[in-house]
Write a protein that holds these residues in place. Structure first.
Motif, mmCIF file in Angstrom:
data_model
loop_
_atom_site.group_PDB
_atom_site.id
_atom_site.type_symbol
_atom_site.label_atom_id
_atom_site.label_comp_id
_atom_site.label_asym_id
_atom_site.label_seq_id
_atom_site.Cartn_x
_atom_site.Cartn_y
_atom_site.Cartn_z
ATOM 1 N N LEU A 193 0.848 -1.064 -0.123
ATOM 2 C CA LEU A 193 0.096 0.098 0.019
ATOM 3 C C LEU A 193 0.828 1.248 0.140
ATOM 4 C CD1 LEU A 193 -3.070 0.250 0.140
ATOM 5 C CD2 LEU A 193 -2.998 0.669 2.452
ATOM 6 N N GLN A 194 1.118 1.718 -1.291
ATOM 7 C CA GLN A 194 2.061 2.636 -1.334
ATOM 8 C C GLN A 194 1.236 4.146 -1.637
ATOM 9 O OE1 GLN A 194 5.645 2.470 -1.335
ATOM 10 N NE2 GLN A 194 5.188 0.545 -0.257
ATOM 11 N N VAL A 195 2.061 5.135 -1.340
ATOM 12 C CA VAL A 195 1.735 6.554 -1.600
ATOM 13 C C VAL A 195 1.719 7.015 -3.113
ATOM 14 C CG1 VAL A 195 1.786 9.030 -1.204
ATOM 15 C CG2 VAL A 195 2.130 7.493 0.784
ATOM 16 N N PRO A 196 0.568 6.980 -3.910
ATOM 17 C CA PRO A 196 0.574 7.473 -5.184
ATOM 18 C C PRO A 196 1.567 8.664 -5.649
ATOM 19 C CG PRO A 196 -1.511 7.262 -4.489
ATOM 20 C CD PRO A 196 -0.765 7.487 -3.323
ATOM 21 N N ASP A 197 2.202 8.516 -6.709
ATOM 22 C CA ASP A 197 2.902 9.806 -7.118
ATOM 23 C C ASP A 197 2.406 11.314 -7.053
ATOM 24 O OD1 ASP A 197 5.236 8.342 -7.481
ATOM 25 O OD2 ASP A 197 4.576 7.944 -9.691
ATOM 26 N N ALA A 198 0.928 11.241 -7.381
ATOM 27 C CA ALA A 198 0.069 12.390 -7.236
ATOM 28 C C ALA A 198 -0.431 12.696 -5.771
ATOM 29 C CB ALA A 198 -0.993 12.315 -8.112
ATOM 30 N N HIS A 199 0.470 13.529 -4.880
ATOM 31 C CA HIS A 199 0.162 13.755 -3.638
ATOM 32 C C HIS A 199 0.644 15.104 -3.211
ATOM 33 C CE1 HIS A 199 4.211 11.905 -2.925
ATOM 34 N NE2 HIS A 199 4.242 12.790 -2.040
ATOM 35 N N TYR A 200 0.363 15.723 -2.214
ATOM 36 C CA TYR A 200 0.939 16.810 -1.651
ATOM 37 C C TYR A 200 1.036 16.478 -0.138
ATOM 38 C CZ TYR A 200 -3.924 18.547 -1.065
ATOM 39 O OH TYR A 200 -5.082 18.492 -0.781
ATOM 40 N N ASP A 201 1.910 17.302 0.657
ATOM 41 C CA ASP A 201 2.081 17.334 2.098
ATOM 42 C C ASP A 201 1.016 18.021 2.768
ATOM 43 O OD1 ASP A 201 4.101 15.315 2.278
ATOM 44 O OD2 ASP A 201 5.608 16.942 1.695
ATOM 45 N N GLU A 202 0.198 17.825 3.903
ATOM 46 C CA GLU A 202 -0.615 18.530 4.386
ATOM 47 C C GLU A 202 -0.752 18.210 5.849
ATOM 48 O OE1 GLU A 202 -4.472 20.688 2.771
ATOM 49 O OE2 GLU A 202 -4.889 18.431 3.243
ATOM 50 N N PHE A 203 -1.291 19.127 6.662
ATOM 51 C CA PHE A 203 -1.794 18.878 8.045
ATOM 52 C C PHE A 203 -3.117 18.134 8.045
ATOM 53 C CE2 PHE A 203 -4.422 20.683 11.304
ATOM 54 C CZ PHE A 203 -3.961 20.335 12.468
ATOM 55 N N LEU A 204 -2.998 17.095 8.624
ATOM 56 C CA LEU A 204 -4.365 16.377 8.492
ATOM 57 C C LEU A 204 -5.353 16.601 9.792
ATOM 58 C CD1 LEU A 204 -2.830 12.972 7.338
ATOM 59 C CD2 LEU A 204 -3.483 14.860 5.724
ATOM 60 N N GLY A 205 -4.773 16.863 10.820
ATOM 61 C CA GLY A 205 -5.775 17.126 12.028
ATOM 62 C C GLY A 205 -4.876 16.846 13.207
ATOM 63 N N GLU A 206 -5.920 17.055 14.353
ATOM 64 C CA GLU A 206 -5.201 16.847 15.772
ATOM 65 C C GLU A 206 -5.613 15.420 16.266
ATOM 66 O OE1 GLU A 206 -3.520 18.984 17.479
ATOM 67 O OE2 GLU A 206 -3.909 20.830 16.257
ATOM 68 N N GLY A 207 -4.571 14.991 17.173
ATOM 69 C CA GLY A 207 -4.848 14.029 17.813
ATOM 70 C C GLY A 207 -4.535 14.152 19.231
#
Length: 449
Positions: A227-241
């Motif tokens: 299960l690999q990250v696709p080439d089409a992606h960008y870095d982002e803040f996802l939320g708070e834990g």
């Protein structure tokens, strides 16, 4: 019984990792009155999260219904809340996020109730760190999260379409035989529910996903050899834990299937692995499915029979929303604004205001109102808003000519992310100066033709 503000002097210290070990302890059960088959409870859907009112020892608080949490957790409590909690000890807990374990209180013997359902011996946790606060980013007061103890004691009918819950007595509940429904097996492991599905991401893959009503996102996936990250992606803040910020990579999956239901071009995120240090052994879990997918169904959770029944609702075909502007917003206190009053009698047609509506009138010509202040809490590098020159901490005053104090936080976010190619004009305040910025919304991923 002690007021929350006076507890700490009586505490003893133990170390406990909330997500790693099942919690044992006092018997506790939610129940309906004799002869009553269910309770219906309206909820608010805020950023794909279910917010319900519950009383804790007589004080009404707002909870996120979170199927990914074991015991109730309280946070964002102030002296004004005057919540009583009983039988307290101090612990350390570790949850999702990149921070250190945080101090908390463990308590038992508390009364949780709504109109009909009651649990007179509820165990709970209280986060005493005041930085743990979801209210600014959601735009409404949130005091805690609750999950498993409701799901285990009832058959929980969750109607996202009409915004209500039904807590059914499992002994009297009758399952639907409608052809529109499909029941899927649930695996209840360590008090959390998992469902099997499949993804089309470069190739079709079978996945086991945590069913997480407490996540506002669509799908979170754990990267591994297959299960690999696709080439089409960008870095982002996802939320708070529970332990701080969660960062990761944002992308799309070509398709996700739950039973016979198929959703195409769905949002997906791969959280950074350091956010999951608290989970030492993921087993065969591949990620989680959250509110942006779950809200497309009306769902019946039957933990006793290990099933989840899905029925498509009016949200099913709604597009998946991305942050096209790159802006994250949150409430940051209140501010006064002044407006002229249109008519000579000074009649005020007030809008709904999440944090109240305090107004001062001056000779029927000028109105000063105390309104919530919305600021830029984060900005994605390379996004349209970032390239236009907006900065973290900017106070949002207007979007496309609309003064934002008339709108809820989620409505303002929708204005800023309406559709690809739309021009956005933003009026902000920075260092006591009003500034204007313009940018065009840009879709990060194109749908396949």
């Amino acid at each position: 019984m002690l007021k929350i503000r006076t507890l700490t002097r009586f505490l003893r210290h133990i170390v406990f990792f909330l997500l790693l070990f099942p919690i044992s302890g006092w018997a506790q059960t939610f129940a309906l009155p004799d002869g009553k088959k269910f309770e219906r409870l309206k909820f608010r859907l805020v950023n794909n999260l279910i917010v319900i009112p519950l009383q804790v020892n007589g004080t009404e608080l707002s909870f996120i219904l979170d199927s990914g949490v074991d015991k109730p957790i309280l946070f964002n409590l102030s002296d004004q809340d005057s919540v009583q909690i009983n039988n307290v000890s101090e612990i350390m807990i570790k949850g999702l996020g990149d921070g250190e374990p945080i101090r908390a209180l463990r308590s038992h013997g508390n009364i949780f109730s709504s109109k009909f359902i009651t649990n007179s011996d509820q165990q709970l946790y209280v986060i005493v760190d005041r930085n743990m606060n979801f209210s600014p980013s959601l735009g409404i007061p949130i005091h805690g999260i609750i999950g498993y103890d409701l799901f285990k004691d009832f058959v929980v009918e969750l109607n996202y379409g009409r915004r209500f819950l039904k807590f059914h007595d499992p002994e009297t509940y009758t399952r639907s035989n409608s052809r529109r429904d499909q029941s899927l097996p649930l695996s209840i492991i360590r008090k959390k529910a998992y469902v099997d599905g499949s993804l089309l991401l470069a190739k079709e893959q079978q996945v086991k996903l945590l069913v997480d009503t407490g996540s506002s996102d669509a799908i979170w996936l754990f990267e591994n050899e297959t299960l690999q990250v696709p080439d089409a992606h960008y870095d982002e803040f996802l939320g708070e834990g529970l332990n701080g910020h969660i960062f990761g990579k944002r992308t799309r999956v070509d398709e996700i299937r739950l039973g016979r239901f198929k959703l195409e071009n769905a949002k997906a995120a791969f959280p950074n692995s350091d956010s999951f240090d608290a989970i030492k052994n993921l087993g065969n879990r591949n990620g989680s499915v959250g509110g942006e997918i779950l809200k497309r169904f009306n769902i019946v959770f039957d933990y006793g029979r290990n099933t989840m029944t899905l029925r498509k609702n009016r949200n099913f075909s709604a597009p998946f929303r991305y942050n096209l502007s790159g802006l994250s917003l949150q409430h940051d206190g209140v501010r006064y604004i002044s407006e002229s009053i249109a008519d000579s009698r000074g009649v005020v047609h007030s809008e709904e205001n999440t944090f109240g509506d305090v107004q001062i009138l001056f000779q029927d010509r000028l109105r000063m109102s105390l309104v919530s202040e919305i600021i830029v809490s984060g900005i994605r590098a390379g996004s349209p808003a970032h390239e236009a020159g907006l900065l973290e901490g900017d106070v949002i005053l207007a979007v496309n000519g609309k003064r934002i104090h008339r709108y809820k936080l989620q409505e303002v976010l929708n204005m800023l992310n309406e559709q690809e190619g739309k021009q956005i004009d933003v009026l902000i305040e920075r260092y006591n100066q009003d500034l204007r910025f313009s940018f065009v919304l840009k879709e990060m991923f194109k749908k396949k033709p």
